[in-house]
Design an enzyme around this catalytic site. Structure first.
Site, short mmCIF file in Angstrom:
data_model
loop_
_atom_site.label_atom_id
_atom_site.label_comp_id
_atom_site.label_asym_id
_atom_site.label_seq_id
_atom_site.Cartn_x
_atom_site.Cartn_y
_atom_site.Cartn_z
N LYS A 236 50.25 39.28 40.27
CA LYS A 236 49.30 39.37 41.39
C LYS A 236 50.01 39.45 42.73
O LYS A 236 51.03 38.78 42.93
CB LYS A 236 48.37 38.14 41.40
CG LYS A 236 47.41 38.09 40.23
CD LYS A 236 46.62 36.79 40.22
CE LYS A 236 45.33 36.89 41.00
NZ LYS A 236 44.46 35.70 40.74
N GLY B 284 40.30 42.29 47.18
CA GLY B 284 39.48 43.36 46.60
C GLY B 284 39.98 43.81 45.24
O GLY B 284 39.74 44.94 44.81
N TYR C 198 46.85 35.11 32.24
CA TYR C 198 45.65 35.93 32.27
C TYR C 198 44.61 35.29 31.34
O TYR C 198 44.80 35.24 30.13
CB TYR C 198 45.99 37.36 31.80
CG TYR C 198 44.83 38.31 31.89
CD1 TYR C 198 44.25 38.60 33.12
CD2 TYR C 198 44.33 38.93 30.75
CE1 TYR C 198 43.18 39.47 33.21
CE2 TYR C 198 43.27 39.81 30.84
CZ TYR C 198 42.70 40.07 32.07
OH TYR C 198 41.65 40.94 32.16
N HIS D 38 36.78 44.14 39.44
CA HIS D 38 36.92 42.91 40.23
C HIS D 38 36.01 42.86 41.45
O HIS D 38 36.20 42.06 42.35
CB HIS D 38 38.38 42.67 40.66
CG HIS D 38 39.35 42.68 39.52
ND1 HIS D 38 39.24 41.83 38.46
CD2 HIS D 38 40.42 43.47 39.26
CE1 HIS D 38 40.22 42.08 37.60
NE2 HIS D 38 40.93 43.07 38.06
N GLU E 41 37.19 29.87 45.24
CA GLU E 41 36.90 30.64 44.02
C GLU E 41 37.66 30.07 42.83
O GLU E 41 38.86 29.80 42.93
CB GLU E 41 37.27 32.11 44.22
CG GLU E 41 36.48 32.76 45.33
CD GLU E 41 36.60 34.29 45.35
OE1 GLU E 41 35.66 34.93 45.81
OE2 GLU E 41 37.64 34.82 44.91
N ARG F 163 35.93 32.72 55.22
CA ARG F 163 34.90 33.46 55.97
C ARG F 163 33.58 33.34 55.26
O ARG F 163 33.49 32.75 54.18
CB ARG F 163 35.30 34.94 56.04
CG ARG F 163 35.54 35.49 54.65
CD ARG F 163 35.59 36.97 54.59
NE ARG F 163 36.09 37.45 53.31
CZ ARG F 163 35.38 37.61 52.21
NH1 ARG F 163 34.09 37.31 52.20
NH2 ARG F 163 35.91 38.04 51.09
N VAL G 202 29.62 37.86 51.20
CA VAL G 202 28.48 38.78 51.05
C VAL G 202 27.33 38.07 50.33
O VAL G 202 26.15 38.27 50.66
CB VAL G 202 28.92 40.03 50.25
CG1 VAL G 202 27.73 40.89 49.87
CG2 VAL G 202 29.94 40.84 51.03
P1 ADP Z 1 40.99 39.40 45.10
O1 ADP Z 1 41.38 38.65 46.33
O2 ADP Z 1 41.67 40.72 44.97
O3 ADP Z 1 39.51 39.46 44.90
P2 ADP Z 1 41.18 37.26 43.12
O4 ADP Z 1 42.37 36.40 42.88
O5 ADP Z 1 40.00 36.62 43.77
O6 ADP Z 1 41.63 38.58 43.89
O7 ADP Z 1 40.70 37.84 41.73
C1 ADP Z 1 39.67 38.78 41.65
C2 ADP Z 1 39.13 38.84 40.25
O8 ADP Z 1 40.20 39.17 39.32
C3 ADP Z 1 38.55 37.54 39.75
O9 ADP Z 1 37.20 37.37 40.11
C4 ADP Z 1 38.71 37.75 38.24
O10 ADP Z 1 37.71 38.65 37.81
C5 ADP Z 1 40.04 38.45 38.10
N1 ADP Z 1 41.19 37.51 37.92
C6 ADP Z 1 41.95 36.97 38.89
N2 ADP Z 1 42.88 36.14 38.38
C7 ADP Z 1 42.72 36.13 37.03
C8 ADP Z 1 43.37 35.46 35.92
N3 ADP Z 1 44.39 34.63 36.09
N4 ADP Z 1 42.89 35.72 34.68
C9 ADP Z 1 41.87 36.58 34.47
N5 ADP Z 1 41.22 37.24 35.46
C10 ADP Z 1 41.63 37.03 36.73
#
Ligand code: ADP
Length: 444
Positions: free
Chosen positions: A158, A164, A202, A235, A275, A291, A294
């Site tokens: 990540k 997004g 994951y 996502h 989150e 912030r 939505v």
């Molecule tokens: P962004 O800031 O890009 O939205 P997030 O970290 O909030 O990134 O993750 C967005 C989405 O990606 C989450 O709502 C979930 O669906 C998926 N996701 C993120 N981290 C994981 C993880 N460790 N395992 C599985 N899905 C993940």
């Protein structure tokens, strides 16, 4: 209280902020690009300033022009809305340096939470449970390979500056790590100008559950319950509900109290969202959005609290108008994001709306700047309306949603209204039994 607020955004969120200001009795100045000069917020605001041509980089993201607009109109505060500069710490700092109030958290909190590596460290310090992963940023493939052995597969690479859903790559097996590592880095570099990445286990079938928090400048912080946002495509959230159909009262209280305590410990000011992924009865913090979200109207529906009005009052130095004990949850709320997108291909469908008829009736709220004759510009996000329903329980909310979707007309452009109608027929939606994988893997 502020006398005049500059609204540095567009679309339904600009209208949302405008309404809150009017209700409190604050003058409004709306900024707009050349493509939005006919928009509803521009017509309804007390004053408007064109801050640049259509592309957002030249207008809604043009910090010097936004600051000038606030100065020439004599504003004393700036509301960034959602998206654009809402999570830009430099913008918050510049606003402050000009003697204006940024309606949002302190720049230090935006900066900390904007860097996801830093955010996880802060969350861990505040006692929030994390997804197992690298202890910090990972700088080389060798380091990633070494750490991956401890984390296990599948794992996710990540981007520290991600947002997004971009800059995120899955490696199912050790052989896939090299490719995931380099593609996450190059995607992150291209999208955010920063190729810092980290590793996370994951989770194979989690739900996305987030907690709304709010803190004031007097050391008070409360939570306003959770929102279930697992219905996602790439996502991106499409359909949200509150409360989550997956949690027991005990789990709800547990995660809410944990999030509120973390908010208070951080000395966080304003509205924010923590989150979490939720799997097999366990919560894992993934990020904090510093912030408004939505999907904030579903929280407003079940708590009766106007989040934007509270946000403005807190930024002006007021104490929170309620304690945790004062907050109660009534019924069930659902939000459908209506996008100018083809309901099957998801290709954007900007263009003229010849006929617009919103849903109505008890328990129905529509946040939108649409009207018959409105031309949806091709330059911005495709979200054109939010339909929110509130019922005495989940079944009642679903029944009201069906009615509302049947009444709602946006013609002739294709929108995701059609997708939401189909969603309601799915047994998984009826039963509230879905994970973040469900929509893409089993429904579409
Ligand atoms: P962004 O800031 O890009 O939205 P997030 O970290 O909030 O990134 O993750 C967005 C989405 O990606 C989450 O709502 C979930 O669906 C998926 N996701 C993120 N981290 C994981 C993880 N460790 N395992 C599985 N899905 C993940």
């Amino acid at each position: 209280m502020f006398k005049k607020i500059l609204i540095a955004n567009r679309g339904d969120v600009a209208l949302r902020v405008l309404r809150a200001c009017k209700e409190i009795g604050i003058q409004t100045v709306i900024v707009h690009s050349a493509a939005d000069s006919e928009s509803m917020p521009v017509r309804l605001a007390d004053e408007s300033v064109c801050v640049g041509p259509a592309p957002a980089t030249d207008s809604y993201l043009n910090i010097p022009n936004l600051v000038s607009a606030a100065a020439v109109t004599g504003c004393d505060a700036v509301h960034p809305g959602v998206g654009f500069l809402a999570e830009n710490a430099d913008f918050a700092a510049i606003i402050k340096a000009h003697g204006l109030t940024f309606i949002g958290p302190d720049e230090s909190h935006i900066r900390k939470m904007g860097d996801k590596v830093q955010a996880k460290i802060t969350a861990a310090e505040a006692g929030l449970p994390l997804v197992p992963g690298s202890p910090g940023a990972v700088h080389s493939l060798e380091e990633a390979q070494k750490l991956a052995k401890g984390i296990g597969f599948p794992l996710l690479v990540k981007a520290a500056s991600g947002g997004g859903g971009r800059g995120m790559k899955v490696a199912n097996r050790p052989e896939e790590l090299s490719e995931a590592f380099s593609s996450a880095r190059s995607e992150a570099k291209a999208a955010f100008g920063d190729d810092t990445v980290y590793l996370e286990r994951y989770l194979d079938n989690p739900r996305h559950i987030e907690v709304q928090v709010i803190g004031d400048s007097h050391g008070n912080a409360v939570h306003l319950g959770e929102r279930e946002c697992s219905v996602q495509r790439r996502h991106q959230k499409l359909f949200e509900e509150a409360p989550s159909p997956a949690l027991s009262e005990e789990q709800r209280r547990f995660i809410g109290e944990l999030a509120a305590k973390a908010t208070a410990d951080m000395g966080y000011l304003g509205v924010g969202t923590m989150e979490f992924l939720y799997q097999d009865g366990e919560f894992f913090f993934i990020e904090m959005n510093t912030r408004l979200q939505v999907e904030h109207p579903i929280t407003e529906a079940i708590t009766g609290i106007d989040l934007v009005a509270e946000q403005i009052k807190i930024a002006a130095g007021n104490k929170l108008a309620f304690t945790q004990q004062d907050v109660s949850f009534t019924g069930h709320a659902i939000e459908c994001r209506i996008n100018a997108e083809h309901p099957e291909t998801f290709m954007p469908t900007p263009g003229k709306v010849d006929f617009y008829h919103p849903a109505g009736g008890a328990g129905v709220r529509v946040d939108t700047i649409l009207y018959s004759g409105y031309k949806i510009p091709p330059y911005y996000d495709s979200l054109i309306a939010k339909l929110i329903v509130h019922g005495r329980d989940r079944d009642h909310a679903l029944a009201r949603l069906r009615l509302a979707l049947d009444e709602f007309v946006i013609e002739p452009i294709p929108t995701t209204l059609a997708l939401h109608k189909k969603l309601l027929d799915a047994p998984e939606i009826k039963e509230g039994n879905y994970s973040i994988k469900w929509l893409e893997q089993d429904f579409l």
